[in-house]
Scaffold this active site. Structure first.
Site, PDB file in Angstrom:
ATOM      1  N   ARG A 153       0.222  -8.282 -11.250  1.00  0.00           N
ATOM      2  CA  ARG A 153       0.440  -8.097  -9.802  1.00  0.00           C
ATOM      3  C   ARG A 153      -0.421  -9.108  -9.062  1.00  0.00           C
ATOM      4  O   ARG A 153      -1.070  -9.958  -9.646  1.00  0.00           O
ATOM      5  CB  ARG A 153       0.043  -6.666  -9.360  1.00  0.00           C
ATOM      6  N   GLY A 190       1.120  -0.730  10.789  1.00  0.00           N
ATOM      7  CA  GLY A 190       2.439  -0.200  11.135  1.00  0.00           C
ATOM      8  C   GLY A 190       3.082   0.638  10.060  1.00  0.00           C
ATOM      9  O   GLY A 190       4.212   1.103  10.217  1.00  0.00           O
ATOM     10  N   ARG A 204       3.095 -17.911   4.129  1.00  0.00           N
ATOM     11  CA  ARG A 204       1.643 -17.783   4.208  1.00  0.00           C
ATOM     12  C   ARG A 204       1.022 -19.040   3.596  1.00  0.00           C
ATOM     13  O   ARG A 204       1.507 -19.537   2.581  1.00  0.00           O
ATOM     14  CB  ARG A 204       1.197 -16.540   3.449  1.00  0.00           C
TER      15      ARG A 204
END
Lengths: 540, 70
Positions: free
Chosen positions: A182, A438, A73
């Protein structure tokens, strides 16, 4: 991070998860040098622990894991991209990434299929044009999303490009922030239609004004603790007004609070939203003021609506005589050749810039009036049209099973099929935003869609088939709310007609100018459930 | 290897959630049905069985499943 400085969380190591203990021993950003040194030896040169740190370099192992191929990315702060950068991305994709570039819901781009050996060369090529994959993933400040129209926007209060640049420089490769609990997502936008999707970011700045000493000052309001994933949570606004020159100070303060007080015992309970939910906005603000000093209280909120990041079509810029042309990238995917061609068009008709959008689309800014007709007759615009049909023009998709290890079903081709079918079969005068995912995670941001689709596999007599749960009624501010699931799993082949039926019901019963999510909230979820039950009972 | 979550609707014995360890989606279905059958003297007729989530196997991974009647 300084070796002498002990952070609060380091004092009680029993409260750290396994990765946190490893993060105390090695800085995630060190992996960049290691990849540069060892990648020529191939995938086998890296330990399992090394691979878990690849995220800090913006790299994930691709499905299936273990075959030495990676997704990368690349950060595109606020979506602003020049022609050299666009060409560099196209060339990397062509040389190593099988000709594919995906634009993400955070204005970043992603490559797939990158072999281990090419990674240092890709780093170099990106750096040469001022792009970075570093910190595009990992427990760090991620790419800063914002207004793709920054600087050209008739609907912005101020140009946020310098602020985003300053923030990007402050966060990128800064080891003060390389060990957060995180991932950490920031949004900066001064557009009055919430282009930065403020409520679903860990930290967001939205347009505001305040009278200070008799003068109206333009600045920002601040939101903290938003996020999607399995436990979506809308950010809370702090009682705080921020002048443009104070954005970095405030962002730094919020980030260090997250770094020092964010939870590190369980990774699934580590995002800033959990701290904000526990503390509440008032306590969070108290802690912030302790760090950064006194700040003025909130002023006037200048956000008036939400445009969901859609800009297709030809639009006037705030600069007289200039236009931006928003183009459709169907479900965010573009080939290397088409991206190269877009760079050429941007150079020939604009000032060489492109802007990526969090709706997975792209736009060409700074097109003079006299060059518009020429641009609009370019063959590429037949494919990447500025005038898409309603449904394909408002369709967002995650990566899906094609590349993702956790996806249950294929999504990009499925969304194309569903949106194209709806465009062929349903007349509609107002957009309905369709998002597909998904799995239960949220790369496709299905929770904020008018109609969100979440994939599952169902076993039938004919074998396993793909199916979807339908969620209805999501939107961001004003009046933000996540969508809610309707009971009844729909085989993939029936999803489009089922959605068509729900839309026909909406068309027949809506009030003037009522958007789909507003309709769902007015009539109630149960009414839509009854409709779905009838559809499933009466059609095969 | 993944930890799979499947939802099972039966004709007579109510809905279930099955959590199984498997290395493919196909095997996850098979293991879930097997586990379901082991819970019953007479295996219930499955009306619908769906795979809804998978997680990589790591220590501590799991699912929390909300129930209405404990």
């Amino acid at each position: 991070m300084s070796e002498q400085q002990i952070r609060p969380w380091e004092t009680d190591r029993d409260k750290l998860n396994k990765l946190e203990l490893v993060k105390l021993e090695r800085d995630g950003l060190d992996i960049i040098d290691k990849i540069r040194k060892l990648a020529h030896q191939g995938y086998g040169a890296f330990s399992e622990e090394d691979l878990s740190f690849f995220k800090w370099a913006g790299i994930y192992e691709q499905r299936p894991k273990g075959n030495g191929l990676f997704m990368m990315r690349v950060r595109i702060p606020s979506g602003v991209l020049n022609k050299e950068q666009a060409r560099a991305l196209a060339a990397i994709s062509r040389d190593y990434g099988r000709d594919l570039v995906d634009v993400t819901t955070r204005q970043a781009v992603q490559f797939h299929w990158l072999p281990t050996e090419c990674l240092p060369d890709v780093f170099d090529r990106l750096e040469a044009v001022g792009l970075f994959s570093y910190q595009a993933c990992g427990d760090v400040p991620r790419t800063i999303v914002g207004n793709p129209l920054a600087g050209i926007d008739p609907d912005e209060l101020i140009d946020t490009r310098p602020i985003v640049r300053e923030l990007e420089q402050h966060f990128l490769l800064n080891r003060e922030y390389s060990n957060l609990p995180r991932k950490y997502k920031t949004s900066v936008s001064s557009n009055i239609y919430n282009t930065g999707h403020a409520e679903i970011n860990d930290l967001a700045f939205t347009p505001a004004s305040k009278e200070i000493e008799g003068e109206e000052v333009i600045g920002f309001h601040v939101w903290v603790g938003g996020g999607l994933s399995a436990k979506p949570y809308l950010a809370q606004q702090l009682d705080l007004f921020v002048r443009p020159e104070e954005v970095v100070k405030v962002a730094s303060g919020v980030t260090t609070i997250f770094r020092d007080y964010g939870y590190r015992e369980k990774r699934h309970h580590a995002r800033l939203k959990f701290l904000v939910a526990d503390w509440g906005a008032e306590k969070f603000l108290e802690k912030l003021i302790e760090r950064i000093g006194p700040m003025p209280k909130k002023g006037t909120d200048r956000t008036v609506g939400w445009n969901a990041g859609y800009f297709t079509g030809v639009h006037k810029q705030k600069q007289p005589g200039l236009n931006y042309v928003g183009l459709l990238l169907p479900v965010g995917r573009i080939s290397a050749d088409d991206l190269d061609e877009l760079a050429r068009l941007a150079e020939q008709y604009g000032n060489g810039e492109l802007r990526t959008c969090n709706s997975q689309n792209i736009l060409i800014p700074n097109v003079p009036d006299e060059k518009l007709d020429g641009l609009l007759t370019e063959p590429l615009l037949d494919k990447l049209t500025p005038n898409p049909r309603t449904f394909i023009g408002h369709a967002v998709s995650c990566t899906g099973i094609e590349y993702c290890n956790l996806a249950i079903v294929e999504t990009k081709a499925r969304m194309l099929a569903i949106a194209n079918w709806l465009d062929e079969n349903v007349e509609l005068d107002t957009p309905i935003r369709l998002h597909i995912n998904g799995c239960p995670n949220s790369c496709g941001q299905q929770q904020i869609a008018d109609i969100g689709l979440q994939g599952a596999k169902v076993k039938t007599e004919q074998g396993m088939i793909e199916a979807f749960d339908i969620h209805v009624g999501g939107s961001l501010g004003p009046d933000p709310a996540f969508n809610k699931r309707l009971k009844g799993r729909i085989p993939a082949e029936r999803v489009a007609p089922v959605i068509a039926h729900l839309i026909e019901y909406y068309k027949a019963n809506r009030q003037p100018d009522e958007k789909f999510h507003q309709f769902v909230r007015r009539v109630g979820h149960e009414v839509l459930q009854t409709q779905l039950d009838q559809i499933l009972a009466t059609t095969a | 290897m993944f930890l799979y979550k499947l939802e099972v609707i039966t004709q007579s014995a109510g809905p279930f959630v099955a959590v199984v360890l498997a290395d493919s989606d196909e095997k996850a279905f098979s293991y879930a049905e097997s586990q379901l059958n082991r819970q019953h003297l007479i295996p219930p007729t499955i009306q619908e069985i769906s795979l809804v989530e998978k997680k990589r196997v790591e220590k501590g991974k799991g699912y929390v499943i909300q129930t209405t009647d404990l």
